[in-house]
Write an enzyme that holds these catalytic residues in place. Structure first.
Site, PDB file in Angstrom:
ATOM      1  N   SER A  40       4.615   2.655  12.889  1.00 33.29           N
ATOM      2  CA  SER A  40       3.280   2.142  12.592  1.00 33.29           C
ATOM      3  C   SER A  40       2.985   1.094  11.859  1.00 33.29           C
ATOM      4  O   SER A  40       3.922   0.671  11.016  1.00 33.29           O
ATOM      5  CB  SER A  40       2.509   3.405  11.876  1.00 33.29           C
ATOM      6  OG  SER A  40       1.036   3.079  11.202  1.00 33.29           O
ATOM      7  N   TYR A  53       0.940  10.320   5.984  1.00 32.54           N
ATOM      8  CA  TYR A  53       0.990   9.474   7.062  1.00 32.54           C
ATOM      9  C   TYR A  53       1.875   8.462   6.806  1.00 32.54           C
ATOM     10  O   TYR A  53       3.092   8.190   7.542  1.00 32.54           O
ATOM     11  CB  TYR A  53      -0.139   9.182   7.694  1.00 32.54           C
ATOM     12  CG  TYR A  53      -0.099   8.387   8.974  1.00 32.54           C
ATOM     13  CD1 TYR A  53       0.113   8.635  10.029  1.00 32.54           C
ATOM     14  CD2 TYR A  53      -0.333   6.698   8.687  1.00 32.54           C
ATOM     15  CE1 TYR A  53       0.134   7.912  11.262  1.00 32.54           C
ATOM     16  CE2 TYR A  53      -0.038   6.074   9.918  1.00 32.54           C
ATOM     17  CZ  TYR A  53       0.102   6.745  11.020  1.00 32.54           C
ATOM     18  OH  TYR A  53       0.235   5.730  12.313  1.00 32.54           O
TER      19      TYR A  53
END
Length: 171
Positions: A40, A53
């Site tokens: 990400s 996350y």
């Protein structure tokens, strides 16, 4: 954020990739294959209020960058992919600190990539055996500021990208 939420997110984002790679590794070595890890942009610019996350994506980089070195000479290639905002329904299922879901608003700043464009970029990156593929509406200058001057990034750029400020303290 509860420990259970951290464990759940790590189970999917980190251990999911680890288990799949361990299962496929003998075949990948035999065929001189390729490992493509979907990380990400949060590796470079952490998403506010998403500590679990962000941590899971940082852990992926640590694991697969180490694995890349361990596989040196085997012919197996490792590519880390860091997409930015992509038009998926993922935002509808974001876990919050207590483990419930809280749909997130659609990004209003910058470009949102289509899943097809992201898939094509990953395919082209794999053909070229890229080590790192960053697909983002956050250009290299913003990533550099996030890495070298995190406080400046948090104060000036992050609010424009997310519509919020980084929270103080640990989530």
């Amino acid at each position: 954020t509860s420990l259970a939420v951290f464990e759940r997110i790590m189970a999917v984002n980190f251990y999911g990739a680890l288990h799949c790679t361990q299962a496929a590794l003998p075949s990948l070595v035999a065929r001189r294959g390729q490992i493509i890890v979907l990380s990400s942009l949060s590796q470079y610019a952490p998403v506010p209020d998403r500590a679990a996350y962000n941590a899971s994506k940082h852990a992926l980089h640590g694991l697969f960058e180490t694995l890349r070195g361990e596989l040196d000479g085997t012919g197996v290639h490792v590519m880390m992919v860091c997409p930015g905002y992509t038009a998926t329904d993922l935002r509808k299922n974001v876990l919050v600190g207590d483990g419930s879901t809280a749909p997130q608003p659609v990004l209003t700043a910058g470009r949102v990539a289509s899943p097809q464009d992201v898939a094509e970029a990953i395919y082209q990156g794999a053909l070229k055996r890229r080590r790192l593929l960053v697909l983002s509406n956050l250009d290299w200058r913003a990533r550099m500021i996030a890495r070298c001057f995190p406080r400046l990034f948090e104060q000036l750029l992050l609010p424009r990208l997310t519509g919020s400020r980084m929270s103080r303290g640990v989530s």
